[in-house]
Design an enzyme around this catalytic site. Structure first.
Site, mmCIF file in Angstrom:
data_model
loop_
_atom_site.group_PDB
_atom_site.id
_atom_site.type_symbol
_atom_site.label_atom_id
_atom_site.label_comp_id
_atom_site.label_asym_id
_atom_site.label_seq_id
_atom_site.Cartn_x
_atom_site.Cartn_y
_atom_site.Cartn_z
ATOM 1 N N MET A 57 0.836 -1.203 0.000
ATOM 2 C CA MET A 57 0.000 0.000 0.000
ATOM 3 C C MET A 57 0.873 1.256 0.000
ATOM 4 O O MET A 57 0.384 2.348 0.285
ATOM 5 C CB MET A 57 -0.957 -0.006 1.194
ATOM 6 C CG MET A 57 -1.930 -1.180 1.146
ATOM 7 S SD MET A 57 -3.459 -0.906 2.079
ATOM 8 C CE MET A 57 -2.833 -0.628 3.724
ATOM 9 N N GLY A 58 2.162 1.099 -0.290
ATOM 10 C CA GLY A 58 3.033 2.263 -0.372
ATOM 11 C C GLY A 58 3.491 2.748 0.993
ATOM 12 O O GLY A 58 3.408 2.012 1.974
ATOM 13 N N LEU A 90 6.600 3.227 1.707
ATOM 14 C CA LEU A 90 7.488 2.068 1.818
ATOM 15 C C LEU A 90 8.598 2.260 2.849
ATOM 16 O O LEU A 90 9.085 3.360 3.057
ATOM 17 C CB LEU A 90 8.098 1.765 0.444
ATOM 18 C CG LEU A 90 7.079 1.465 -0.656
ATOM 19 C CD1 LEU A 90 7.784 1.175 -1.969
ATOM 20 C CD2 LEU A 90 6.164 0.305 -0.273
ATOM 21 N N HIS A 114 9.172 -3.490 3.442
ATOM 22 C CA HIS A 114 8.709 -3.719 2.067
ATOM 23 C C HIS A 114 9.884 -4.098 1.168
ATOM 24 O O HIS A 114 9.768 -4.985 0.309
ATOM 25 C CB HIS A 114 8.052 -2.458 1.502
ATOM 26 C CG HIS A 114 6.807 -2.024 2.222
ATOM 27 N ND1 HIS A 114 6.749 -0.862 2.974
ATOM 28 C CD2 HIS A 114 5.576 -2.580 2.293
ATOM 29 C CE1 HIS A 114 5.532 -0.735 3.473
ATOM 30 N NE2 HIS A 114 4.797 -1.749 3.084
ATOM 31 N N GLU A 123 5.414 -11.646 6.892
ATOM 32 C CA GLU A 123 4.864 -12.337 8.061
ATOM 33 C C GLU A 123 4.347 -11.342 9.093
ATOM 34 O O GLU A 123 3.654 -11.723 10.033
ATOM 35 C CB GLU A 123 5.935 -13.247 8.673
ATOM 36 C CG GLU A 123 6.268 -14.431 7.779
ATOM 37 C CD GLU A 123 7.304 -15.363 8.388
ATOM 38 O OE1 GLU A 123 7.950 -14.986 9.392
ATOM 39 O OE2 GLU A 123 7.462 -16.481 7.850
ATOM 40 N N GLN A 152 -3.113 -12.244 7.361
ATOM 41 C CA GLN A 152 -3.268 -11.953 5.930
ATOM 42 C C GLN A 152 -2.585 -13.031 5.088
ATOM 43 O O GLN A 152 -3.126 -13.508 4.080
ATOM 44 C CB GLN A 152 -2.663 -10.582 5.630
ATOM 45 C CG GLN A 152 -2.514 -10.258 4.162
ATOM 46 C CD GLN A 152 -2.068 -8.828 3.953
ATOM 47 O OE1 GLN A 152 -2.861 -7.918 4.067
ATOM 48 N NE2 GLN A 152 -0.784 -8.618 3.655
ATOM 49 N N LEU A 183 8.495 -2.686 11.738
ATOM 50 C CA LEU A 183 8.297 -1.555 10.843
ATOM 51 C C LEU A 183 6.877 -1.609 10.287
ATOM 52 O O LEU A 183 6.363 -2.683 9.961
ATOM 53 C CB LEU A 183 9.301 -1.595 9.686
ATOM 54 C CG LEU A 183 10.776 -1.470 10.069
ATOM 55 C CD1 LEU A 183 11.635 -1.381 8.797
ATOM 56 C CD2 LEU A 183 11.026 -0.258 10.954
ATOM 57 N N SER A 219 3.998 1.183 8.008
ATOM 58 C CA SER A 219 3.698 2.517 7.482
ATOM 59 C C SER A 219 2.948 3.335 8.530
ATOM 60 O O SER A 219 3.082 4.552 8.600
ATOM 61 C CB SER A 219 2.855 2.409 6.215
ATOM 62 O OG SER A 219 3.495 1.572 5.277
ATOM 63 N N ARG A 220 2.149 2.657 9.360
ATOM 64 C CA ARG A 220 1.348 3.371 10.363
ATOM 65 C C ARG A 220 2.192 3.878 11.533
ATOM 66 O O ARG A 220 1.698 4.703 12.317
ATOM 67 C CB ARG A 220 0.216 2.479 10.867
ATOM 68 C CG ARG A 220 -0.889 2.271 9.831
ATOM 69 C CD ARG A 220 -2.127 1.627 10.433
ATOM 70 N NE ARG A 220 -3.257 1.630 9.523
ATOM 71 C CZ ARG A 220 -3.603 0.610 8.721
ATOM 72 N NH1 ARG A 220 -2.890 -0.495 8.732
ATOM 73 N NH2 ARG A 220 -4.653 0.707 7.934
HETATM 74 P P1 AMP Z 1 1.375 -2.836 3.563
HETATM 75 O O1 AMP Z 1 1.959 -1.831 2.623
HETATM 76 O O2 AMP Z 1 1.462 -2.447 4.996
HETATM 77 O O3 AMP Z 1 0.025 -3.320 3.139
HETATM 78 O O4 AMP Z 1 2.315 -4.099 3.454
HETATM 79 C C1 AMP Z 1 2.647 -4.654 2.214
HETATM 80 C C2 AMP Z 1 3.410 -5.921 2.434
HETATM 81 O O5 AMP Z 1 4.581 -5.632 3.200
HETATM 82 C C3 AMP Z 1 2.616 -6.960 3.221
HETATM 83 O O6 AMP Z 1 2.886 -8.237 2.693
HETATM 84 C C4 AMP Z 1 3.173 -6.808 4.614
HETATM 85 O O7 AMP Z 1 3.060 -7.977 5.395
HETATM 86 C C5 AMP Z 1 4.622 -6.495 4.317
HETATM 87 N N1 AMP Z 1 5.250 -5.814 5.442
HETATM 88 C C6 AMP Z 1 4.843 -4.675 6.044
HETATM 89 N N2 AMP Z 1 5.627 -4.375 7.088
HETATM 90 C C7 AMP Z 1 6.565 -5.357 7.154
HETATM 91 C C8 AMP Z 1 7.659 -5.634 8.033
HETATM 92 N N3 AMP Z 1 7.964 -4.842 9.052
HETATM 93 N N4 AMP Z 1 8.402 -6.734 7.794
HETATM 94 C C9 AMP Z 1 8.100 -7.566 6.752
HETATM 95 N N5 AMP Z 1 7.080 -7.367 5.904
HETATM 96 C C10 AMP Z 1 6.319 -6.276 6.100
#
Ligand code: AMP
Length: 278
Positions: A30-31, A33, A37, A149, A154, A185, A187-188
């Site tokens: 969802m960006g 990044l 990501h 993970e 999800q 980590l 985005s929120r």
């Molecule tokens: P999001 O942009 O938050 O929807 O995440 C996109 C992808 O990045 C999803 O598969 C998340 O599980 C993965 N992701 C987000 N944060 C992390 C993190 N800290 N470590 C590993 N994968 C992540």
């Protein structure tokens, strides 16, 4: 090098066709990044991808009416630069209307796995996730797709829908990337005030402490309650859940392998999730 960006499903298919007969990976995001990501991009390479396609789409159907869709962080230019530096070959960044054209009426729903934990706390969330991931997988038709993970439930929902629909794609789960203090980590995390950011580390710490206690024979219900209490003491709201689950996300009241400890809790206006293997 600047990254090629496509915004329609048809342009995506044309661009990916040019990568064949390569082994194409899709990394949906969802960006906003961060290194978590980018670790998915590295995992795609590690799994033998010759070409990596990332997508950035803040998917409205996975947000509830009172959730943070409008204020979700968006910075496509910075994201595109980070993806280019990570060696990504193509970015798919559709507008909402490209993914959900007028009259769109189809929902993919994963019963059971999508209804518990975050599905219970965020009704309809996993219907939105399952629908958009199915659409992305059908649009890109990648050989493999990588998910973090960090979003354990999800990942389980996606593995289920790929198996159920016999989608010809390999799903890879990549380990959680954490800040130096242990906070996963996300985005929120950008929404956290400096004070909340300091206290947020209680989330991974409470999971670690609970894990240690369970390994040493601690009783499950008591241990999970202690983790929830530690979060509340640190300034979190009462957690949505602190749960020990099996591979099918069924609650465990005694340790069995494989077991995963998951939690979700709000600190201030920000809802954080985390999980660890037992
Ligand atoms: P999001 O942009 O938050 O929807 O995440 C996109 C992808 O990045 C999803 O598969 C998340 O599980 C993965 N992701 C987000 N944060 C992390 C993190 N800290 N470590 C590993 N994968 C992540």
């Amino acid at each position: 090098m600047t990254l090629s960006i496509v915004r329609s499903v048809s342009a995506l298919r044309v661009a990916i066709a040019a990568f064949r007969p390569g082994r194409v990976a899709l990394v949906p995001t969802m960006g906003a990044l961060h290194a978590g990501h980018l670790a998915l991009v590295a995992a795609a390479r590690g799994a033998g991808a010759t070409h990596v396609v990332a997508s950035i789409f803040v998917n409205p159907t996975q947000f509830g009416p009172s959730e943070d869709f409008d204020r979700y962080p968006r910075d496509e230019a910075a994201d595109a630069a980070a993806l280019a530096a990570a060696g990504v070959d193509l970015l798919f960044a559709p507008a909402v209307a490209a993914m959900y054209p007028g009259g769109h009426a189809t929902t993919v729903r994963v019963a059971g796995l999508g209804d518990v934990l975050d599905g219970a706390a965020r009704p309809g969330h996993f219907d939105g996730v399952a629908t958009v991931v199915t659409k992305l997988l059908l649009a890109a038709a990648p050989n493999l797709a990588v998910f973090g993970e960090k979003d354990w439930q999800q990942l389980a929902v996606i593995r289920r829908l790929v198996a159920d629909l016999a989608l010809p794609v390999e799903i890879i789960g990549a380990p959680i990337v954490r800040d130096a203090d242990g906070l996963a980590l996300s985005s929120r995390n950008a929404f956290l005030t400096p004070g909340e950011r300091i206290r947020a580390v209680t989330l991974p710490q409470a999971l670690e402490t609970a894990c240690d206690a369970l390994r040493e024979g601690g009783e499950v219900v008591t241990t999970l309650a202690a983790a929830a209490a530690a979060l509340v003491t640190a300034g979190f709201a009462q957690p949505d859940y602190v749960e020990l689950v099996d591979a099918d996300l069924r609650p465990l009241t005694a340790i069995s392998a494989p077991a995963r400890l998951l939690a979700a809790a709000r600190i201030g206006a920000t809802r954080l999730i985390d999980n660890i293997a037992l």
